[in-house]
Design an enzyme around this catalytic site. Structure first.
Site, short mmCIF file in Angstrom:
data_model
loop_
_atom_site.label_atom_id
_atom_site.label_comp_id
_atom_site.label_asym_id
_atom_site.label_seq_id
_atom_site.Cartn_x
_atom_site.Cartn_y
_atom_site.Cartn_z
N SER A 11 0.83 -1.27 0.12
CA SER A 11 -0.23 0.07 0.04
C SER A 11 0.76 1.24 -0.13
O SER A 11 0.50 2.11 -0.77
CB SER A 11 -0.79 0.29 1.06
OG SER A 11 -0.14 -0.02 2.44
N GLY A 134 7.05 10.63 8.65
CA GLY A 134 5.96 11.85 9.24
C GLY A 134 4.66 11.00 9.08
O GLY A 134 4.32 10.06 8.83
N SER A 136 1.52 10.07 7.68
CA SER A 136 1.25 9.87 6.37
C SER A 136 0.77 8.50 5.91
O SER A 136 1.34 7.39 5.81
CB SER A 136 2.66 10.03 5.39
OG SER A 136 3.74 9.24 5.86
N LYS A 189 6.81 5.30 17.59
CA LYS A 189 5.36 5.60 17.76
C LYS A 189 4.39 4.65 17.64
O LYS A 189 3.31 4.33 17.95
CB LYS A 189 5.27 6.87 17.17
CG LYS A 189 5.50 6.66 15.44
CD LYS A 189 4.47 6.12 14.66
CE LYS A 189 4.76 5.99 13.20
NZ LYS A 189 3.77 5.17 12.44
N ASP A 242 3.52 12.11 13.98
CA ASP A 242 3.34 10.81 13.38
C ASP A 242 2.85 9.90 14.75
O ASP A 242 1.88 9.28 14.43
CB ASP A 242 4.73 10.14 13.10
CG ASP A 242 4.42 9.16 12.08
OD1 ASP A 242 3.39 8.65 11.57
OD2 ASP A 242 5.67 8.47 11.69
N SER A 252 -4.70 3.32 10.91
CA SER A 252 -3.71 2.84 11.70
C SER A 252 -3.74 1.14 12.09
O SER A 252 -4.62 0.86 12.82
CB SER A 252 -3.34 3.58 12.86
OG SER A 252 -2.36 2.98 13.83
N ARG A 253 -2.73 0.33 11.40
CA ARG A 253 -2.93 -1.31 11.81
C ARG A 253 -2.19 -1.25 13.29
O ARG A 253 -2.82 -2.32 13.68
CB ARG A 253 -1.99 -1.79 10.61
CG ARG A 253 -2.27 -1.64 9.34
CD ARG A 253 -1.04 -2.31 8.36
NE ARG A 253 -1.11 -1.83 7.05
CZ ARG A 253 -0.20 -1.92 6.35
NH1 ARG A 253 0.97 -2.69 6.54
NH2 ARG A 253 -0.33 -1.56 5.04
N ASN A 254 -1.45 -0.47 13.58
CA ASN A 254 -1.18 -0.52 15.12
C ASN A 254 -2.16 -0.53 15.99
O ASN A 254 -2.07 -1.09 17.03
CB ASN A 254 0.12 0.46 15.33
CG ASN A 254 1.24 -0.25 14.19
OD1 ASN A 254 2.11 -0.93 14.52
ND2 ASN A 254 1.55 0.70 13.41
N GLU A 279 3.77 -2.89 12.07
CA GLU A 279 5.23 -2.65 12.52
C GLU A 279 5.56 -2.71 14.08
O GLU A 279 6.56 -2.91 14.34
CB GLU A 279 5.66 -1.31 11.86
CG GLU A 279 5.98 -1.46 10.51
CD GLU A 279 7.15 -2.20 9.98
OE1 GLU A 279 7.82 -2.78 10.61
OE2 GLU A 279 7.22 -2.22 8.66
#
Length: 330
Positions: A11, A134, A136, A189, A242, A252-254, A279
């Site tokens: 992606s 950053g 994004s 982050k 960020d 946000s996957r996290n 991540e």
């Protein structure tokens, strides 16, 4: 116009390739899986990872390294951090003098937890290396929504060149010489965002989340200073910027992973359900290791590791954070 090779076409790679094409550059994208590369070339859309974002015909998509890398001026790495050590090696012979290698990946490489740009600089000593980082999300950059990021490099000319390449339309790029701070902010982050997802999943409210993000930033800053970063970097796009977007966004996957952890699901089940790289899970162990190496107190990072890898219930982790010894904020 630059000839740019995008290494990794998930992606984020797709979103940046589309941006670079809009900016007038010649873009070739490398996808490791030949079947996926052929499918993307035919359909011109990643219907799983980035539905609705069309890949123009002018972007060449290939799984052949030589075809992807030949005569490139710039190599843009958008791979998941855990895949970099293996996937990048075939490209090393093409990292010759005066080429630019840009990492748009966030995390660390290998068991030693090397910063990605440090690792790339060691592989490509004749190249200029920079980090693009950053707030994004690919879902928004791919749709050309206004976004602002940071190009960081120890070489001012390199940072400015990267700025020129990516800056345009709704994508604004600032520069910084603090590549250490830029990379650390972008990587850690994600760990704090896991905790933010847990907080929301437990319905603890805005007070809790604001406290978590603030104290999480304090942990990032402490480690950054210990590793040689400029503390002011963390007040900018690659730090608080960020952190905000990753802790609060539906993309946000996290955050989503943390939300699933709050239900009591084990880490492997969470990863399976997300279906893409998370991540923060890969970064959590490295952040813990770096905290120990540099003698830095990072209690949120410690507790997230216990939730991820030791089976601790997320609610117990929050309680233990709240019951820590009293101290001065600074």
């Amino acid at each position: 116009m630059k000839k740019i090779t995008v290494i990794g076409f998930g992606s984020w790679g797709i979103a940046l390739a589309c941006l670079l094409e809009r900016n007038g550059h010649s873009v070739t994208a490398w996808e490791f899986n030949s079947e996926i590369a052929a499918q993307l070339d035919a359909e011109r859309e990643h219907k799983t990872f980035l539905p609705g974002v069309k890949i123009t015909e002018s972007i060449c998509i290939t799984s052949n390294v030589d075809r992807a890398a030949q005569d490139a001026d710039v190599f843009l790495v958008t791979l998941p951090s855990h895949a970099i050590a293996t996937a990048i090696l075939p490209f090393v012979p093409y990292f010759t003098t005066d080429k630019i290698v840009v990492s748009a990946s966030k995390g660390f490489v290998g068991e030693k937890g090397e910063r990605i740009c440090k690792y790339l600089a060691e592989l490509a000593p004749d190249c200029c290396v920079a980090s693009l980082t950053g707030p994004s999300h690919a879902e928004e950059v791919g749709r050309d929504m206004p976004t602002t990021v940071l190009a960081a490099s120890s070489c001012e000319k390199t940072a400015e060149t990267v700025q020129d390449i990516f800056n345009g339309g709704n994508f604004r790029v600032y520069t910084s010489p603090d590549i250490i701070g830029a990379e650390l902010g972008g990587a850690i982050k994600n760990v704090i965002a896991l905790a933010a997802g847990v907080v929301d999943g437990l319905n603890f409210g805005d007070n809790t989340k604001a406290a978590l993000m603030t104290r999480g930033l304090a942990e990032i800053v402490r480690l950054g200073i210990a590793m040689g970063a400029d503390e002011h970097t963390f007040a900018g796009l690659s730090g608080i910027g960020d952190l905000i977007v990753t802790c609060t966004s539906k993309h946000s996957r996290n955050w989503r992973a943390g939300n699933l952890l709050a239900t009591g699901k084990p880490t492997d089940e969470v990863l399976k359900e997300i279906g893409m790289a998370v991540e923060g899970i890969h970064t959590a162990k490295t952040a813990k290791m770096l905290a120990q190496t540099y003698g830095v107190d990072m209690p949120i990072v410690q507790e997230i590791n216990k939730v991820l890898f030791e089976g601790k219930h997320p609610k117990d982790a929050v309680v233990d954070l709240m019951l820590r010894d009293r101290k001065d904020e600074h």
